[in-house]
Design an enzyme around this catalytic site. Sequence first.
Site, PDB file in Angstrom:
ATOM      1  N   ASP A  76      96.519-106.082-106.753  1.00 35.91           N
ATOM      2  CA  ASP A  76      97.823-106.232-106.084  1.00 35.91           C
ATOM      3  C   ASP A  76      98.261-107.686-105.942  1.00 35.91           C
ATOM      4  O   ASP A  76      98.915-108.051-104.977  1.00 35.91           O
ATOM      5  CB  ASP A  76      97.808-105.549-104.705  1.00 35.91           C
ATOM      6  CG  ASP A  76      97.422-104.093-104.810  1.00 35.91           C
ATOM      7  OD1 ASP A  76      97.988-103.427-105.686  1.00 35.91           O
ATOM      8  OD2 ASP A  76      96.545-103.641-104.053  1.00 35.91           O
TER       9      ASP A  76
ATOM     10  N   LYS B 163     100.495-108.812-110.562  1.00 36.99           N
ATOM     11  CA  LYS B 163     100.300-108.971-112.009  1.00 36.99           C
ATOM     12  C   LYS B 163     101.461-108.384-112.806  1.00 36.99           C
ATOM     13  O   LYS B 163     101.842-108.927-113.834  1.00 36.99           O
ATOM     14  CB  LYS B 163      99.005-108.250-112.451  1.00 36.99           C
ATOM     15  CG  LYS B 163      97.731-108.876-111.925  1.00 36.99           C
ATOM     16  CD  LYS B 163      96.513-108.103-112.394  1.00 36.99           C
ATOM     17  CE  LYS B 163      96.394-106.723-111.805  1.00 36.99           C
ATOM     18  NZ  LYS B 163      96.217-106.676-110.356  1.00 36.99           N
TER      19      LYS B 163
ATOM     20  N   GLN C 264      93.717-103.997-111.523  1.00 41.29           N
ATOM     21  CA  GLN C 264      92.817-104.357-110.402  1.00 41.29           C
ATOM     22  C   GLN C 264      92.553-105.874-110.367  1.00 41.29           C
ATOM     23  O   GLN C 264      93.354-106.625-110.852  1.00 41.29           O
ATOM     24  CB  GLN C 264      91.506-103.554-110.456  1.00 41.29           C
ATOM     25  CG  GLN C 264      91.657-102.080-110.096  1.00 41.29           C
ATOM     26  CD  GLN C 264      92.023-101.210-111.279  1.00 41.29           C
ATOM     27  OE1 GLN C 264      91.519-101.386-112.368  1.00 41.29           O
ATOM     28  NE2 GLN C 264      92.909-100.264-111.074  1.00 41.29           N
TER      29      GLN C 264
ATOM     30  N   GLY D 168      98.973 -99.545-111.031  1.00 42.03           N
ATOM     31  CA  GLY D 168     100.339 -99.248-111.426  1.00 42.03           C
ATOM     32  C   GLY D 168     101.323-100.242-110.878  1.00 42.03           C
ATOM     33  O   GLY D 168     101.022-100.972-109.954  1.00 42.03           O
ATOM     34  N   HIS D 169     102.477-100.271-111.486  1.00 38.79           N
ATOM     35  CA  HIS D 169     103.536-101.104-110.937  1.00 38.79           C
ATOM     36  C   HIS D 169     104.894-100.544-111.313  1.00 38.79           C
ATOM     37  O   HIS D 169     105.023 -99.713-112.195  1.00 38.79           O
ATOM     38  CB  HIS D 169     103.377-102.559-111.374  1.00 38.79           C
ATOM     39  CG  HIS D 169     103.477-102.768-112.849  1.00 38.79           C
ATOM     40  ND1 HIS D 169     102.403-102.663-113.676  1.00 38.79           N
ATOM     41  CD2 HIS D 169     104.533-103.061-113.627  1.00 38.79           C
ATOM     42  CE1 HIS D 169     102.785-102.907-114.915  1.00 38.79           C
ATOM     43  NE2 HIS D 169     104.066-103.141-114.918  1.00 38.79           N
TER      44      HIS D 169
HETATM   45  P1  IMP Z   1      88.828 -96.421-107.448  1.00 36.39           P
HETATM   46  O1  IMP Z   1      89.204 -97.409-108.482  1.00 36.39           O
HETATM   47  O2  IMP Z   1      89.875 -95.362-107.204  1.00 36.39           O
HETATM   48  O3  IMP Z   1      87.473 -95.843-107.662  1.00 36.39           O
HETATM   49  O4  IMP Z   1      88.733 -97.209-106.036  1.00 36.39           O
HETATM   50  C1  IMP Z   1      87.706 -98.130-105.781  1.00 36.39           C
HETATM   51  C2  IMP Z   1      88.227 -99.306-104.986  1.00 36.39           C
HETATM   52  O5  IMP Z   1      89.115-100.056-105.779  1.00 36.39           O
HETATM   53  C3  IMP Z   1      89.001 -98.927-103.730  1.00 36.39           C
HETATM   54  O6  IMP Z   1      88.759 -99.903-102.753  1.00 36.39           O
HETATM   55  C4  IMP Z   1      90.434 -98.997-104.181  1.00 36.39           C
HETATM   56  O7  IMP Z   1      91.315 -99.212-103.111  1.00 36.39           O
HETATM   57  C5  IMP Z   1      90.372-100.171-105.115  1.00 36.39           C
HETATM   58  N1  IMP Z   1      91.416-100.145-106.147  1.00 36.39           N
HETATM   59  C6  IMP Z   1      91.458 -99.376-107.258  1.00 36.39           C
HETATM   60  N2  IMP Z   1      92.562 -99.628-107.979  1.00 36.39           N
HETATM   61  C7  IMP Z   1      93.228-100.592-107.327  1.00 36.39           C
HETATM   62  C8  IMP Z   1      94.435-101.312-107.606  1.00 36.39           C
HETATM   63  O8  IMP Z   1      95.129-101.096-108.595  1.00 36.39           O
HETATM   64  N3  IMP Z   1      94.786-102.264-106.703  1.00 36.39           N
HETATM   65  C9  IMP Z   1      94.029-102.540-105.602  1.00 36.39           C
HETATM   66  N4  IMP Z   1      92.893-101.896-105.306  1.00 36.39           N
HETATM   67  C10 IMP Z   1      92.493-100.932-106.160  1.00 36.39           C
HETATM   68 MG    MG Z   2      98.601-102.519-107.714  1.00 30.92          MG
END
Ligand code: IMP
Ligand code: MG
Length: 437
Positions: free
Chosen positions: A12, A15, A223, A39-40
Site C-alpha cells: 500500500d 505503487k 505487496q 489491487g489498485h
Molecule cells: P495474504 O497475502 O492474504 O496471505 O495475507 C498475509 C498478510 O499480507 C496479511 O497481513 C495481509 O494483510 C498482507 N497483505 C497481503 N496483500 C497485501 C497488499 O496488497 N497490501 C498490503 N498488505 C497485504
Molecule cells: Mg494495496
Amino acid sequence: MVTILVGGQWGDEGKGKIIDLLSEKADMVIRSQGGNNAGHTVVNAGQEFRFHLIPSGILYPTTTCVIGNGVVLDPRVLLEEMQQVQSRGISIDRLVISDRAHLIMPWHPILDKLEEEQRGDDRLGTTWRGIGPAYADKIRRIGFRAGDLLKPRFLEKKLTFVLGKIKNPILEELYHVAPLDRQAILNEYTEYGERLRPYIKDIFPIVQDALARDGRVLLEGAQGSMLDLDFGTYPYVTSSSPTAGGALTGSGIPPSAVDLTIGVFKAYTTRVGYGPMPTELADTLGEQIRKIGAEYGTTTGRPRRVGWFDAVVARYSVALNGIRSIALTKLDVLDGFDPIRICTGYLSKGVLQTYPMSNISHLKHCEPVYEELPGWGASIACIRRPDAGRPRRVNDASGRTPGQPPLDTRAGRRRSAATWSCDSGTHFSRSTKARGD
Ligand code: IMP
Ligand code: MG
C-alpha cells in the site's frame, strides 16, 4: 531496459500510481508474484477501473500485459476483470497469462479462512483470498497451473487425486465442513479454460524476445518487502517474494538483464494484518494520519495501522532490493503535522540496530529511535520539483551517502534523489488510488 518496481514497506505504498505512470512508456508490463490479495484503482478519463490481477498497462494500446509464472491466479476474479475492461471498449488482446502460473482452487480461500480461525489470537490477518494455501500447494507439488485448464482429461485426473485424497479429507475430517463436489469444480474450471484459452501461453519465448529486442519491460511488484516470505516479519508475511529477487523468478528474467530497481515508499508507514510494526502510532496522531491519508484496505475494508516513516525498514529494503531510485508518495498527508518524525534505528536490549531484526519478538519489543524534523506547515500539493530539503532526509536515512543522490549504475550518472509523486496533485495525467489491502 528492464525496470523492477517494488514496494519498500508493508504494501500500500501507492505503487499503482507509479506503475501507471511507468506503464505508459513500457512495451511490456509483467506481474510476477502475489494474486488478488493486491489491487489498485485507476481513474482514466472519468472511468474507474479496479485491477487485482491484470497489469494496469492494459489501458495503453501497445503495452503487452503479462501475468507471470510467479502469480497465483483466481480465474473467476481474472475473468471479471477482463469483462470490466472489455465492457468499456478496451481490447484485452495484449493480455498474456503464463501457463506456469498457479491457480487459486475453490478450496484455497476456504482453507485460508479455516486456518486463520484455528490460529485464534495468533492469526496472521490474511486477506482470505486463498493466497497462502495456493502457494503451499505449489511447493507441495499438488498445485494446478493455468496450463492444466487446457487439458480437461489431465485436470480431471489431478482433481480426482488432489480433491479426493487430500483436500476433501482435510475439509471433512479435520475441519468438519462439507466436502467439495469434484464434477462441479471440473465443469467450472473447464469453462474457465475455454474462456482463457486464447491468453494462456508459455511466456518464456515472449519475454525473451522482448529482452532480445531491448524492449522496455516493467516488472510491477505487489505487496511490499516487509511482507516477503524470507525477509519480512515471518510468519506475519504473505506467501510470495515481493522483492526484486522474487520479480525475477516470477517472470523468468535473469538478474543480468535488470537495469533499474525503483522502490516505492510512503512518507509514513502503514500495515494491514498483524505482526510487528515498530513505528506504529496507536493514538490520536495515528488516527489523524489514517483519516487524512484514507488508510483503509479497500478489499477488506480494514483500517490500516499507521506509523512514522521507518528508515530502518527503508534502509533494509534499499539494500535487499538494490533500489537505486525512490518514489516517495503521500507526502502531502503530512502537510499539517509538526514535528515530523523519522525512525533511524531500533534500540533492542540496549543495542542500537540499523536493520530490522529477524527475531520478531525483538522487533515487537524494540524501542524506535526518532529524529525530529520541523513540519512545513503548508500545502505542498502544487510543488512539482524535488527542491525542498526535507524528503532528501528520507533518501539519506534510507542508506544513501548524505547529500548524494543515488547513482544510476547504467550510465554512471547521478540521478535525482527521488522520483516525485504528490497524491492530490495533477502531476499525473490520471489519478490512481491504492486499492486492495
Ligand atoms: P495474504 O497475502 O492474504 O496471505 O495475507 C498475509 C498478510 O499480507 C496479511 O497481513 C495481509 O494483510 C498482507 N497483505 C497481503 N496483500 C497485501 C497488499 O496488497 N497490501 C498490503 N498488505 C497485504
Ligand atoms: Mg494495496
